[in-house]
Scaffold this active site. Structure first.
Site, PDB file in Angstrom:
ATOM      1  N   TYR A 119      41.909  25.385  49.185  1.00 22.79           N
ATOM      2  CA  TYR A 119      42.179  25.951  50.508  1.00 22.79           C
ATOM      3  C   TYR A 119      41.343  25.277  51.577  1.00 22.79           C
ATOM      4  CZ  TYR A 119      44.871  29.866  48.614  1.00 22.79           C
ATOM      5  OH  TYR A 119      45.816  30.644  48.014  1.00 22.79           O
TER       6      TYR A 119
ATOM      7  N   MET B 145      41.030  33.243  45.207  1.00 30.26           N
ATOM      8  CA  MET B 145      40.986  34.594  44.652  1.00 30.26           C
ATOM      9  C   MET B 145      40.849  34.564  43.128  1.00 30.26           C
ATOM     10  SD  MET B 145      43.754  37.710  44.893  1.00 30.26           S
ATOM     11  CE  MET B 145      43.708  37.847  46.665  1.00 30.26           C
TER      12      MET B 145
ATOM     13  N   ARG C 103      13.493  54.217  54.498  1.00 34.13           N
ATOM     14  CA  ARG C 103      14.834  54.425  53.954  1.00 34.13           C
ATOM     15  C   ARG C 103      14.904  55.889  53.539  1.00 34.13           C
ATOM     16  NH1 ARG C 103      17.052  50.499  49.204  1.00 34.13           N
ATOM     17  NH2 ARG C 103      15.672  51.821  47.974  1.00 34.13           N
TER      18      ARG C 103
ATOM     19  N   LYS D 220      21.535  52.123  37.511  1.00 32.94           N
ATOM     20  CA  LYS D 220      22.538  52.457  38.534  1.00 32.94           C
ATOM     21  C   LYS D 220      23.581  51.334  38.622  1.00 32.94           C
ATOM     22  CE  LYS D 220      19.400  50.512  41.975  1.00 32.94           C
ATOM     23  NZ  LYS D 220      18.432  50.803  43.050  1.00 32.94           N
TER      24      LYS D 220
END
Ligand SMILES: *Cc1c(COP(=O)(O)O)cnc(C)c1O
Length: 362
Positions: free
Chosen positions: A259, A307, A129, A34
């Site tokens: 940053y 980023m 679940r 998956k």
């Protein structure tokens, strides 16, 4: 070309499958592919793992991708079908849906199918679940057995805490064994953690040879256990995220880097800038000190991940220069360690690899 690349080692995938198969004993192995083969590319992974006995995916699209590769193995749909409209294609492609709700049985009962559909009946043994609770589960089994649309029925459950040494699978396994007592159906319980640590959840039931283990993460070379790497378990990493230095900065003691100036230079030092950031799938929450290799040598990240770029410490890597190779995870940099430094797990990093990252096969 931007230098970042995810190198996929298909031989490592095949090796890890062998490890899973050895642990599965006489049970069959359903390769869980998956989430685009845990980020490694579904078609590629399908091929590399074609020695598996079957595949597990979530959607008809994924199943169609595998079929389009000429793979005729059994394919299990782990969440079943989402709408009755999907049933004809499930029958036509010979897919095996997980049945976990009454309305899915209603839909099967109304469906006109070319042939019988093999199903996995899910029982909720404590994960809460998907699946029928212990009592309604017997009624669901009886209904399925009465349907001309249904072929074989595999009894399935999923463990919530198989990766935890103190807890493991004992409680849920007891619930399952109690519920399945006296039944002569194949069983599918074990994910990677159970397969690696709990053989009692693999070889059980009267039809062991027809049972299905469901390894996912271990096939990609990562460990499901906290504090342990795939290498510790004899697995090989299938994904190597690699890039290069695109700048080298000289920073004076006390100056900030990146940053927020989250990292402040402890001394005059050289800092490398790597073409890899959170938009490539590298975790933004990775802290200063996250392991990384430059020129094959271990070092650490510095400051906040941008980023498109991140900073690395070149203090001890005198020969590092623009163009130096960087390993973000893979060879010598366990993806589990990077994940832990970002407060997450290897599964999330592998499946979050961004589409903009070029994939190469080795
Ligand atoms: C994803 C999944 C698996 C595989 O789990 P791993 O921890 O990756 O081995 C097995 N079974 C089910 C139902 C799953 O959803």
């Amino acid at each position: 070309m931007r230098p970042i690349v995810a190198r996929i080692d298909t031989a490592a995938l095949a090796h890890n499958l062998m490890v899973a198969r050895r642990l599965a004993g006489s049970s069959r192995v359903l390769a869980v592919v998956k989430a685009n083969g845990y980020g490694h590319g579904l078609a590629r992974v399908g091929h590399a793992l074609r020695a598996a006995d079957g595949y597990a995916v979530l959607s008809l699209d994924e199943a169609a991708t595998l079929r389009a590769q000429g793979l005729s193995h059994p394919i299990v749909l782990l969440e079943g079908f989402f709408h009755p409209d999907e049933i004809p294609e499930i029958a036509r492609r010979r897919l095996q849906p997980v049945i976990h709700r009454d309305d899915q049985i209603d839909a099967l009962a109304r469906a006109r199918t070319e042939h019988r559909i093999d199903v996995f009946l899910k029982i909720d043994t404590g994960m809460h679940r998907l699946g029928f609770a212990a009592k309604p589960w017997r009624a669901a089994l009886a209904r399925l057995q009465g349907l001309p649309q249904v072929g074989s029925i595999t009894l399935m459950s999923h463990f919530a805490r198989a990766d935890e040494p103190e807890i493991g699978v004992a409680g849920q396994l007891a619930v399952f064994n109690d519920a399945a007592q006296g039944l002569n159906h194949p069983v599918s319980l074990a994910n990677s953690a159970a397969l690696l640590r709990h053989p009692e959840a693999v070889e059980l039931g009267p039809e062991t040879a027809a049972n299905w283990a469901r390894p996912g993460i271990m096939l990609y070379g990562a460990s499901p256990f906290p504090g342990q790497t795939g290498a510790d378990l004899g697995l090989l990493p299938a994904m190597h995220l690699e890039s290069r230095l695109i700048a080298v900065q000289s920073v004076r003691k006390g100056e900030g880097v990146g940053y927020g100036h989250l990292y402040t230079a402890e001394r005059d030092m050289r800092v490398g800038v790597v073409a890899c950031g959170y938009a490539d799938g590298y975790p933004r929450h990775a802290v200063t000190g996250t392991p990384v290799r430059v020129e094959g040598r271990p070092t650490r990240t510095l400051g906040r991940v941008s980023m498109d770029m991140l900073h690395v410490d070149l203090s001890d890597i005198g020969n590092a220069h623009v163009g130096s190779p960087v390993t973000l995870w893979g060879d010598g940099v366990p993806v589990e360690a990077v994940a832990a430094a970002a407060g997450t797990i290897s599964y999330e990093l592998l499946t979050a690899l961004a589409p903009r990252v070029r994939i190469e096969e080795t």
